[in-house]
Design a protein around this motif. Structure first.
Motif, PDB file in Angstrom:
ATOM      1  N   UNK A   1      41.468  27.948  29.561  1.00 22.58           N
ATOM      2  CA  UNK A   1      40.197  28.467  29.074  1.00 22.58           C
ATOM      3  C   UNK A   1      39.996  28.064  27.614  1.00 22.58           C
ATOM      4  N   UNK A   2      38.755  27.808  27.247  1.00 17.10           N
ATOM      5  CA  UNK A   2      38.413  27.710  25.840  1.00 17.10           C
ATOM      6  C   UNK A   2      38.473  29.124  25.244  1.00 17.10           C
ATOM      7  N   UNK A   3      38.743  29.200  23.946  1.00 27.20           N
ATOM      8  CA  UNK A   3      38.821  30.511  23.305  1.00 27.20           C
ATOM      9  C   UNK A   3      37.510  31.270  23.477  1.00 27.20           C
ATOM     10  N   UNK A   4      36.383  30.563  23.382  1.00 24.52           N
ATOM     11  CA  UNK A   4      35.085  31.219  23.547  1.00 24.52           C
ATOM     12  C   UNK A   4      34.948  31.844  24.930  1.00 24.52           C
ATOM     13  N   UNK A   5      35.474  31.150  25.961  1.00 25.83           N
ATOM     14  CA  UNK A   5      35.413  31.693  27.321  1.00 25.83           C
ATOM     15  C   UNK A   5      36.312  32.919  27.450  1.00 25.83           C
ATOM     16  N   UNK A   6      37.480  32.880  26.780  1.00 29.75           N
ATOM     17  CA  UNK A   6      38.372  34.040  26.797  1.00 29.75           C
ATOM     18  C   UNK A   6      37.708  35.240  26.122  1.00 29.75           C
ATOM     19  N   UNK A   7      36.993  34.992  25.029  1.00 36.42           N
ATOM     20  CA  UNK A   7      36.275  36.058  24.345  1.00 36.42           C
ATOM     21  C   UNK A   7      35.210  36.656  25.265  1.00 36.42           C
ATOM     22  N   UNK A   8      34.488  35.808  25.995  1.00 35.80           N
ATOM     23  CA  UNK A   8      33.472  36.297  26.929  1.00 35.80           C
ATOM     24  C   UNK A   8      34.106  37.174  28.014  1.00 35.80           C
ATOM     25  N   UNK A   9      35.291  36.756  28.500  1.00 35.36           N
ATOM     26  CA  UNK A   9      35.995  37.555  29.507  1.00 35.36           C
ATOM     27  C   UNK A   9      36.373  38.922  28.941  1.00 35.36           C
ATOM     28  N   UNK A  10      36.894  38.931  27.720  1.00 38.49           N
ATOM     29  CA  UNK A  10      37.280  40.196  27.099  1.00 38.49           C
ATOM     30  C   UNK A  10      36.067  41.082  26.860  1.00 38.49           C
ATOM     31  N   UNK A  11      34.948  40.480  26.459  1.00 39.49           N
ATOM     32  CA  UNK A  11      33.730  41.256  26.251  1.00 39.49           C
ATOM     33  C   UNK A  11      33.316  41.973  27.537  1.00 39.49           C
ATOM     34  N   UNK A  12      33.529  41.287  28.663  1.00 40.11           N
ATOM     35  CA  UNK A  12      33.100  41.852  29.946  1.00 40.11           C
ATOM     36  C   UNK A  12      34.117  42.844  30.496  1.00 40.11           C
ATOM     37  N   UNK A  13      35.413  42.470  30.426  1.00 42.13           N
ATOM     38  CA  UNK A  13      36.452  43.296  31.031  1.00 42.13           C
ATOM     39  C   UNK A  13      36.884  44.454  30.139  1.00 42.13           C
ATOM     40  N   UNK A  14      36.866  44.216  28.824  1.00 42.06           N
ATOM     41  CA  UNK A  14      37.269  45.230  27.847  1.00 42.06           C
ATOM     42  C   UNK A  14      38.696  45.722  28.090  1.00 42.06           C
ATOM     43  N   UNK A  15      39.616  44.789  28.383  1.00 41.49           N
ATOM     44  CA  UNK A  15      41.015  45.131  28.582  1.00 41.49           C
ATOM     45  C   UNK A  15      41.739  45.230  27.240  1.00 41.49           C
ATOM     46  N   UNK A  16      42.985  45.697  27.295  1.00 41.67           N
ATOM     47  CA  UNK A  16      43.803  45.747  26.077  1.00 41.67           C
ATOM     48  C   UNK A  16      44.072  44.349  25.542  1.00 41.67           C
ATOM     49  N   UNK A  17      44.367  43.417  26.463  1.00 48.14           N
ATOM     50  CA  UNK A  17      44.641  42.039  26.058  1.00 48.14           C
ATOM     51  C   UNK A  17      44.342  41.115  27.220  1.00 48.14           C
ATOM     52  N   UNK A  18      44.263  39.819  26.912  1.00 49.08           N
ATOM     53  CA  UNK A  18      44.021  38.811  27.927  1.00 49.08           C
ATOM     54  C   UNK A  18      44.931  37.625  27.634  1.00 49.08           C
TER      55      UNK A  18
END
Length: 252
Positions: free
Chosen positions: A207-224
């Motif tokens: 994943x690109x870092x930007x895509x990982x950030x989008x995933x975290x924005x959606x999932x709101x997990x502790x970490x990814x």
């Protein structure tokens, strides 16, 4: 300090004596007494195993268990490397104990660090990514990663798994169990000793870092945990106490 040493395989008696000496010397590293120490020295007989000497140890300092395991070409090297690794962990533990003492007693004002501000909530899109490097420079196994994570008092630990030859993350789940999360293309850990639960990442591609950030924005997990498309290495994106994202990457 009493050191219990168990040997398995063709381990010379002088190597057991060396292990006792090395572990005994560690008592000078920490201000508290080491209440227990045991080591296992194992010599594999299979000539196909390049690092056939294994040294494992567990020591207890004031209720804090410190563990380590090293595989090496010779038993003497394994014992020396294990001693060095445990010494590093004990020094980190001593630093943590000293910091806690300074904070609680109010002495050594120069060593005092202000407490963290209350946890903040930031809406997705308002969170900055703050990068930092991990200091795990050499491949280690999951057991050693668990010991390092415990010594650092962290919730997760990015490392290169010697048993799978893959960047992975060790973390403690909500149920208290330790687990290792690895990429889908990681090697098998069939020969690894019993330890944390093994899990596989949900992402089949980097994943690109930007895509990982989008995933975290959606999932709101502790970490990814993901493989960074820009570097090909494992990385961990996590939600910081200040509401921003932290990004842990392997050191070059």
């Amino acid at each position: 300090m009493n050191v219990d040493v168990t040997t398995r395989g063709a381990v010379a008696s002088e190597m057991a004596a060396l292990a006792k000496e090395k572990l005994g010397d560690l008592e000078s590293v920490v201000p508290r007494p080491i209440t227990g120490a045991r080591a296992v020295l194992k010599q594999e007989q299979n000539p196909r195993i390049p690092r056939a000497a294994r040294a494992e140890a567990e020591i207890h300092v004031g209720g804090h268990p410190i563990r380590g395991r090293v595989d090496a070409e010779s038993m003497e090297q394994a014992i020396n490397d294990l001693s060095d690794r445990l010494r590093q962990q004990l020094r980190r533990l001593a630093d943590r104990l000293a910091d806690r003492k300074h904070t609680s007693t109010g002495i050594a004002e120069a060593a005092w660090t202000p407490p963290r501000p209350p946890e903040s909530w930031r809406e997705p899109g308002e969170r900055e990514v703050i990068r930092r490097k991990t200091f795990a420079l050499e491949p280690i196994d999951a057991i050693q990663a668990a010991a390092d994570m415990s010594a650092l008092d962290h919730d997760f630990f990015l490392f290169h798994d010697i048993d799978t030859d893959a960047d992975s993350v060790l973390y403690r789940g909500d149920d208290g169990r330790l687990a290792v999360l690895a990429p889908q293309d990681a090697g098998a850990a069939d020969g690894a000793p019993a330890g944390p639960v093994r899990e596989t990442s949900r992402y089949s591609e980097p994943l690109e870092v930007a895509a990982a950030v989008s995933e975290m924005d959606e999932l709101n997990h502790r970490f990814l945990f993901f493989t960074d498309a820009a570097t090909g290495r494992g990385a961990v994106l996590y939600l910081r106490y200040d509401g921003h994202y932290g990004l842990i990457e392997p050191a070059a």
